[in-house]
Design an enzyme around this catalytic site. Structure first.
Site, PDB file in Angstrom:
ATOM      1  N   GLN A  99       0.853  -1.184   0.000  1.00  0.00           N
ATOM      2  CA  GLN A  99       0.000   0.000   0.000  1.00  0.00           C
ATOM      3  C   GLN A  99       0.894   1.241   0.000  1.00  0.00           C
ATOM      4  O   GLN A  99       1.679   1.456   0.922  1.00  0.00           O
ATOM      5  CB  GLN A  99      -0.939   0.050   1.199  1.00  0.00           C
ATOM      6  CG  GLN A  99      -1.958   1.182   1.032  1.00  0.00           C
ATOM      7  CD  GLN A  99      -2.809   1.422   2.249  1.00  0.00           C
ATOM      8  OE1 GLN A  99      -2.290   1.770   3.296  1.00  0.00           O
ATOM      9  NE2 GLN A  99      -4.115   1.252   2.108  1.00  0.00           N
ATOM     10  N   TYR A 179      -5.837  10.842   4.020  1.00  0.00           N
ATOM     11  CA  TYR A 179      -4.467  11.105   3.604  1.00  0.00           C
ATOM     12  C   TYR A 179      -4.459  11.844   2.259  1.00  0.00           C
ATOM     13  O   TYR A 179      -5.499  12.248   1.759  1.00  0.00           O
ATOM     14  CB  TYR A 179      -3.673   9.804   3.584  1.00  0.00           C
ATOM     15  CG  TYR A 179      -3.626   9.146   4.947  1.00  0.00           C
ATOM     16  CD1 TYR A 179      -3.028   9.795   6.025  1.00  0.00           C
ATOM     17  CD2 TYR A 179      -4.218   7.910   5.181  1.00  0.00           C
ATOM     18  CE1 TYR A 179      -3.006   9.221   7.291  1.00  0.00           C
ATOM     19  CE2 TYR A 179      -4.204   7.328   6.439  1.00  0.00           C
ATOM     20  CZ  TYR A 179      -3.604   7.995   7.493  1.00  0.00           C
ATOM     21  OH  TYR A 179      -3.601   7.427   8.741  1.00  0.00           O
ATOM     22  N   ARG A 226      -7.626   2.205  -3.083  1.00  0.00           N
ATOM     23  CA  ARG A 226      -8.488   2.147  -1.897  1.00  0.00           C
ATOM     24  C   ARG A 226      -9.111   3.508  -1.673  1.00  0.00           C
ATOM     25  O   ARG A 226      -8.412   4.532  -1.686  1.00  0.00           O
ATOM     26  CB  ARG A 226      -7.678   1.735  -0.667  1.00  0.00           C
ATOM     27  CG  ARG A 226      -8.497   1.548   0.631  1.00  0.00           C
ATOM     28  CD  ARG A 226      -7.596   0.935   1.689  1.00  0.00           C
ATOM     29  NE  ARG A 226      -8.177   0.828   2.999  1.00  0.00           N
ATOM     30  CZ  ARG A 226      -8.922  -0.196   3.440  1.00  0.00           C
ATOM     31  NH1 ARG A 226      -9.199  -1.198   2.630  1.00  0.00           N
ATOM     32  NH2 ARG A 226      -9.380  -0.238   4.685  1.00  0.00           N
ATOM     33  N   GLY A 316      -9.492  -6.848   8.911  1.00  0.00           N
ATOM     34  CA  GLY A 316      -8.424  -6.285   9.707  1.00  0.00           C
ATOM     35  C   GLY A 316      -8.120  -7.054  10.971  1.00  0.00           C
ATOM     36  O   GLY A 316      -7.255  -7.931  10.997  1.00  0.00           O
ATOM     37  N   ARG A 317      -8.833  -6.729  12.052  1.00  0.00           N
ATOM     38  CA  ARG A 317      -8.473  -7.286  13.360  1.00  0.00           C
ATOM     39  C   ARG A 317      -8.485  -8.807  13.442  1.00  0.00           C
ATOM     40  O   ARG A 317      -7.606  -9.389  14.091  1.00  0.00           O
ATOM     41  CB  ARG A 317      -9.359  -6.657  14.441  1.00  0.00           C
ATOM     42  CG  ARG A 317      -8.887  -5.264  14.832  1.00  0.00           C
ATOM     43  CD  ARG A 317      -9.952  -4.465  15.565  1.00  0.00           C
ATOM     44  NE  ARG A 317     -11.001  -4.017  14.660  1.00  0.00           N
ATOM     45  CZ  ARG A 317     -12.007  -3.232  15.021  1.00  0.00           C
ATOM     46  NH1 ARG A 317     -12.111  -2.831  16.277  1.00  0.00           N
ATOM     47  NH2 ARG A 317     -12.913  -2.848  14.140  1.00  0.00           N
TER      48      ARG A 317
END
Length: 362
Positions: A99, A179, A226, A316-317
Site C-alpha cells: 500500500q 491522507y 483504496r 483487519g483485526r
C-alpha cells in the site's frame, strides 16, 4: 454457482485461492529508519494463506511519512527489507501488494524529519497528532502549487516501481482515510480554484492522474485503489451525498477503462446506493471493508459475498490475531482475540506471537 469466501478469484495477474484479503494495518514495527526487518517478514509470512495481503501503508517520500515506525519505499535499505518480506510471503505460496500511502497533512515535522507537511490546500486538521515529542497540534500544511503536482504524481510512480522491484505483486494506492489523495477528493480539505478543485470532477483529477500514471508504469493489472467515501475522518469531510457521488463517480468513470486489479472501498453501508453504484460503474473486482467501528465476523464477510455486494472482503483485526484465519473460518474453528494494547507497540508481542490453531485440519 453461489460465490463464497473460499472460492478462487482473479485479481489482475493473480489467482487468489480465497476471497479473504488482509486489510492494510498500521503496526509501526519498522523503527526510526523505516526499514522492515525480520520481525516484519515473519508477521507477513505467517498470514500468507489469506487470498491477498495488502501491506501496511508505506510512505513514498520523506514528507509523506505519517507515523513513527512506519516503513518506507524510499531508501535502498527499506527496499532490501521489503525484499525479505516478499520473499518470505512467496515462499509460503502467498501474494502481497504494497500500500503506497502519502500522509499529506496527516503528519508533522516531528514525525517526518523536520519537513513541512503538504496538502491540496493550506488547511490544518483541527486536533492533535501523536509524535515522538508527544501529542502536538496538527501543523498547517503548505498548499501544493499546480506546477508541483507532476512531481508529486511521479513520487507515487517511483515508489510503485520500487515496490515491484522489491518483489511485491502489485500496489494499492491509498486514496482513503484522510491522507493526501483523499484530501484532494474532500471539499473540506481541497479549497483549490484551479483545475484541481472547485467542482467534484476537478477534485477527482489528481487521483485519476496518479492512478493512470502508476498503471502505465507497472501495468494496470498490478494496481489497486483504496477509497473511503463518507468516512469523515481526519477532517476529510464528505457530508453532501450528491456531491460525494459526483466526485467518486467521476473518479471511477475515469479509471474504469484502465483495467485495474481492483477497487477497495471502505464504507459502513456496503449495500447502500453509493457503494453499489461505484461498483457497477467500476466494472472490475471490488473489495469491501465495512469499517473500524465493528470487528468483521465470518458471518458478515460471507454475507457480503452471498448477497453479491462485492468480489472479496478486506479483514483487519481478525487477521491480526489469527495468522491462519482462512483455515479457521473455513472450518468454523475458535478464534484468538486481538489485543488492542499491542497494535502500535514494539516487538513480537501482539504481532508474531498469536498461535495457529492446534490440531487444525490439513
Amino acid at each position: 454457482m453461489q460465490t463464497d469466501l473460499f472460492s478462487p478469484l482473479t485479481l489482475g495477474t493473480l489467482e487468489l485461492p480465497n476471497r479473504l484479503v488482509m486489510a492494510p494495518l498500521t503496526r509501526v514495527r519498522s523503527g526510526a529508519e523505516g526499514i522492515p526487518g525480520p520481525l516484519v517478514a515473519e508477521h507477513y509470512r505467517q498470514r500468507a494463506s489469506l487470498g491477498l495481503i495488502v501491506s501496511e501503508g508505506t510512505y513514498p517520500s520523506p514528507e509523506g511519512q505519517g507515523f513513527s515506525g512506519q516503513p518506507g519505499l524510499v531508501t535502498p535499505e527499506q527496499l532490501a527489507g521489503w525484499r525479505e518480506v516478499t520473499d518470505a510471503v512467496h515462499a509460503e505460496g502467498g501474494r502481497i501488494f504494497a500500500q503506497v500511502m502519502h500522509a499529506g497533512r496527516v503528519s508533522h515535522p516531528e514525525i517526518n524529519g523536520g519537513l513541512q507537511t503538504v496538502a491540496p490546500s493550506a488547511v490544518a486538521i483541527d486536533g492533535v497528532i501523536r509524535t515522538p515529542a508527544g501529542k502536538l497540534p496538527h501543523a498547517q500544511p503548505r498548499e501544493l502549487g499546480e506546477l508541483e503536482l507532476d512531481g508529486m504524481r511521479d513520487i507515487f510512480v517511483r515508489a510503485s516501481v520500487a515496490a515491484v522491484q522489491a518483489g511485491f505483486d502489485g500496489v494499492e494506492l491509498h486514496g482513503a482515510n484522510g491522507y493526501l489523495l483523499h484530501e484532494f477528493m474532500s471539499p473540506a480539505s481541497n479549497l483549490r480554484t484551479d483545475g484541481y478543485g472547485g467542482s467534484p470532477q476537478a477534485r477527482a483529477r489528481f487521483v485519476v492522474e496518479v492512478v493512470t500514471a502508476v498503471a502505465a508504469a507497472i501495468g494496470a493489472d498490478r494496481v489497486g485503489l483504496r477509497i473511503s467515501p463518507e468516512h469523515n475522518i481526519q477532517d476529510a469531510w464528505e457530508k453532501d451525498a450528491e456531491e460525494t457521488l459526483a466526485a467518486y463517480g467521476a473518479l471511477v468513470d475515469e479509471i474504469a477503462p484502465l483495467g485495474l486489479a481492483y477497487l477497495s472501498i471502505l464504507h459502513n453501508d456496503p449495500a447502500g446506493e453509493l457503494v453499489q453504484e461505484l461498483r457497477r460503474r467500476f466494472g472490475s473486482p471490488v473489495l469491501l471493508n465495512t469499517g473500524f467501528a465493528v470487528v468483521t465476523t465470518r458471518e458478515e464477510a460471507a454475507g457480503l459475498l452471498e448477497q453479491d455486494l462485492c468480489d472479496a472482503v478486506a479483514v483487519g483485526r481478525p487477521a491480526i490475531a489469527n495468522p491462519d484465519l482462512a483455515l479457521r473460518w473455513k472450518h468454523n474453528l475458535p478464534l484468538n482475540e486481538p489485543d488492542p494494547s499491542t497494535f502500535y507497540s514494539d516487538g513480537a508481542e501482539g504481532y508474531t506471537d498469536y498461535p495457529e490453531y492446534a490440531g487444525a485440519p490439513a
